[in-house]
Scaffold this motif. Structure first.
Motif, short mmCIF file in Angstrom:
data_model
loop_
_atom_site.label_atom_id
_atom_site.label_comp_id
_atom_site.label_asym_id
_atom_site.label_seq_id
_atom_site.Cartn_x
_atom_site.Cartn_y
_atom_site.Cartn_z
N LEU A 46 7.53 -7.97 -5.11
CA LEU A 46 7.95 -7.61 -6.46
C LEU A 46 8.98 -6.50 -6.48
O LEU A 46 9.80 -6.41 -7.39
CB LEU A 46 6.73 -7.19 -7.30
CG LEU A 46 5.64 -8.23 -7.48
CD1 LEU A 46 4.45 -7.61 -8.23
CD2 LEU A 46 6.15 -9.46 -8.22
N GLU A 47 8.91 -5.61 -5.49
CA GLU A 47 9.81 -4.47 -5.42
C GLU A 47 10.24 -4.24 -3.97
O GLU A 47 9.52 -3.63 -3.18
CB GLU A 47 9.13 -3.21 -5.98
CG GLU A 47 8.92 -3.26 -7.48
CD GLU A 47 8.51 -1.92 -8.06
OE1 GLU A 47 9.34 -1.26 -8.68
OE2 GLU A 47 7.34 -1.55 -7.87
N ALA A 93 0.89 -4.74 -4.01
CA ALA A 93 1.08 -4.07 -5.31
C ALA A 93 -0.26 -3.63 -5.90
O ALA A 93 -0.57 -3.92 -7.05
CB ALA A 93 1.84 -4.98 -6.28
N LEU A 146 -2.34 -6.39 -7.41
CA LEU A 146 -1.71 -7.32 -8.35
C LEU A 146 -1.35 -8.63 -7.67
O LEU A 146 -1.39 -9.69 -8.29
CB LEU A 146 -0.46 -6.67 -8.95
CG LEU A 146 0.18 -7.36 -10.16
CD1 LEU A 146 -0.79 -7.41 -11.33
CD2 LEU A 146 1.45 -6.63 -10.56
N TRP A 180 2.43 -0.74 -12.18
CA TRP A 180 2.02 -2.14 -12.25
C TRP A 180 0.84 -2.36 -13.19
O TRP A 180 0.51 -3.48 -13.53
CB TRP A 180 1.65 -2.66 -10.86
CG TRP A 180 2.77 -2.61 -9.88
CD1 TRP A 180 4.03 -3.15 -10.02
CD2 TRP A 180 2.77 -1.99 -8.59
NE1 TRP A 180 4.79 -2.90 -8.91
CE2 TRP A 180 4.05 -2.19 -8.01
CE3 TRP A 180 1.81 -1.28 -7.85
CZ2 TRP A 180 4.38 -1.72 -6.74
CZ3 TRP A 180 2.14 -0.81 -6.60
CH2 TRP A 180 3.42 -1.02 -6.06
N PRO A 202 -3.39 -5.37 -15.70
CA PRO A 202 -2.04 -5.57 -15.16
C PRO A 202 -0.99 -5.54 -16.27
O PRO A 202 -1.18 -6.12 -17.34
CB PRO A 202 -2.12 -6.96 -14.51
CG PRO A 202 -3.56 -7.12 -14.15
CD PRO A 202 -4.31 -6.45 -15.27
N SER A 203 0.10 -4.86 -16.02
CA SER A 203 1.21 -4.81 -16.97
C SER A 203 1.71 -6.23 -17.22
O SER A 203 1.89 -7.01 -16.27
CB SER A 203 2.33 -3.95 -16.41
OG SER A 203 3.56 -4.25 -17.00
N TRP A 228 4.84 -7.16 -15.18
CA TRP A 228 4.65 -7.43 -13.77
C TRP A 228 3.79 -8.67 -13.54
O TRP A 228 4.02 -9.43 -12.59
CB TRP A 228 4.05 -6.21 -13.07
CG TRP A 228 5.03 -5.08 -13.02
CD1 TRP A 228 5.04 -3.96 -13.79
CD2 TRP A 228 6.19 -5.00 -12.19
NE1 TRP A 228 6.12 -3.17 -13.49
CE2 TRP A 228 6.85 -3.78 -12.51
CE3 TRP A 228 6.74 -5.82 -11.21
CZ2 TRP A 228 8.02 -3.38 -11.88
CZ3 TRP A 228 7.91 -5.42 -10.57
CH2 TRP A 228 8.54 -4.21 -10.91
#
Length: 328
Positions: A194-195, A218, A221, A247, A254-255, A258
């Motif tokens: 993700l990043e 994450a 996540l 996140w 969880p956001s 994301w």
């Protein structure tokens, strides 16, 4: 050298492609005002069983820190590895101040004198006579102070107390400063599908450093089932996430932003029979041959799933491109 073997920098020490992060097994600890810093309650016997299962599955690299659980993670890891010490590499970190009695973290100490004090205490808790990789845990340490600590670490190598050292930082300039030391072997930094962290990965390639990858999943996540109804338990840092833990929202949910990105790539990551977590680990191996992801764990089952990524190996270049296109 096959894809599952990694050199620990220029140390001449080899390790496998997968390690385990021992933050979660430290149990509950907090700031003085009660904000959680751990992952909630743990069962120490399950933690020990999980580490021993990891050994059976070929995992030989274990990363902890003196502050995890205010010393508790190191004690549990030392217990689990008793009698097997020569088969593994132990990495730990120093720099944070904590109270084992109250299980709180309060402040930091960047002095060379404290580095020695922390090292001796870690050796005692781990029940060993040397640390394979000793890492500065304070990612924002000023460069002049870091240079002094690098010199202290060279002294620890000369004394036989450590075999190599590194820095846990997401700043390439800081990592490059430590890399000037003869026995600097690694940099620990955040990276996941993700990043990405291209600057840190490039630095590792250029300087011959092992990239120890924290947050490869994450903070869970990339390990869990679908659904925004997932919540973190009391005592879990994700239940009251600090600013850097973006996140998750309050309550450990969880956001939405994301979570949507995870869903966009779930099908690709779980191709070829992988679980979501195994796909995320495979992405990191494909991203760089100098990375050792260190997913956390609390149970034997989580260790088995993480180690199962070894049977699948790195993602293919085609899958890597498909993921990049989906996230663009």
């Amino acid at each position: 050298m096959d894809w599952q073997t990694r050199p620990l920098g220029r140390s001449g020490i080899g390790t496998g492609a997968l390690g385990l992060g021992c933050w979660a097994i430290g149990g509950e600890w907090s700031t003085p005002d009660g904000s959680p810093l751990g992952w909630g309650r743990v069962d120490d016997e399950e933690s020990v069983a999980a580490i021993r299962r990891a050994l059976e599955l070929g995992v030989r690299f274990f990363d902890t820190a003196d502050v995890y659980g205010a010393g508790h993670s190191e004690r549990v890891l030392g217990k689990a590895l008793a009698g097997r010490r020569d088969e593994v590499l132990i990495a730990t970190k120093w720099g944070n101040l904590f109270d084992e009695r109250t299980r709180t973290m309060d402040g930091a100490d960047r002095s060379p004198g404290y580095a020695r004090e922390a090292l001796i205490a870690s050796l005692r808790r781990l029940g060993t006579d040397r640390i394979d990789l000793f890492q500065l845990h304070l990612g924002d340490t000023p460069l002049d102070e870091a240079a002094e600590l690098r010199g202290a670490c060279e002294g620890f190598v000369a004394e036989g107390l450590i075999r190599a050292y590194g820095w846990s930082t997401d700043d390439p300039e800081r990592a490059a400063l430590f890399a000037e030391g003869e026995h600097c072997a690694a940099v620990q930094h955040a990276c996941n599908v993700l990043e990405d962290a291209p600057g840190m990965l490039s630095l590792g390639e250029e300087r011959g450093l092992l990239g120890i990858i924290r947050s490869p999943l994450a903070m869970g996540l990339l390990a869990g089932p679908r659904g925004a109804d997932r919540r973190a338990r009391a005592g879990d840092i994700r239940s009251a996430p600090p600013a850097w833990l973006h996140w998750f929202e309050a309550g450990g949910v969880p956001s939405a932003q994301w979570a949507a990105r995870v869903e966009a790539i779930r099908e690709v990551l779980t191709s070829d029979g992988r679980t979501l977590a195994q796909g995320a680990i495979g992405w990191l191996w494909a991203r760089s041959g100098r990375t050792v992801p260190i997913p956390g764990f609390r149970t034997v089952a989580q260790v088995e799933e993480n180690a199962g990524a070894l049977a699948h190996g790195p993602l293919s270049p085609a899958l890597l491109k498909e993921i990049a296109d989906l996230l663009a």
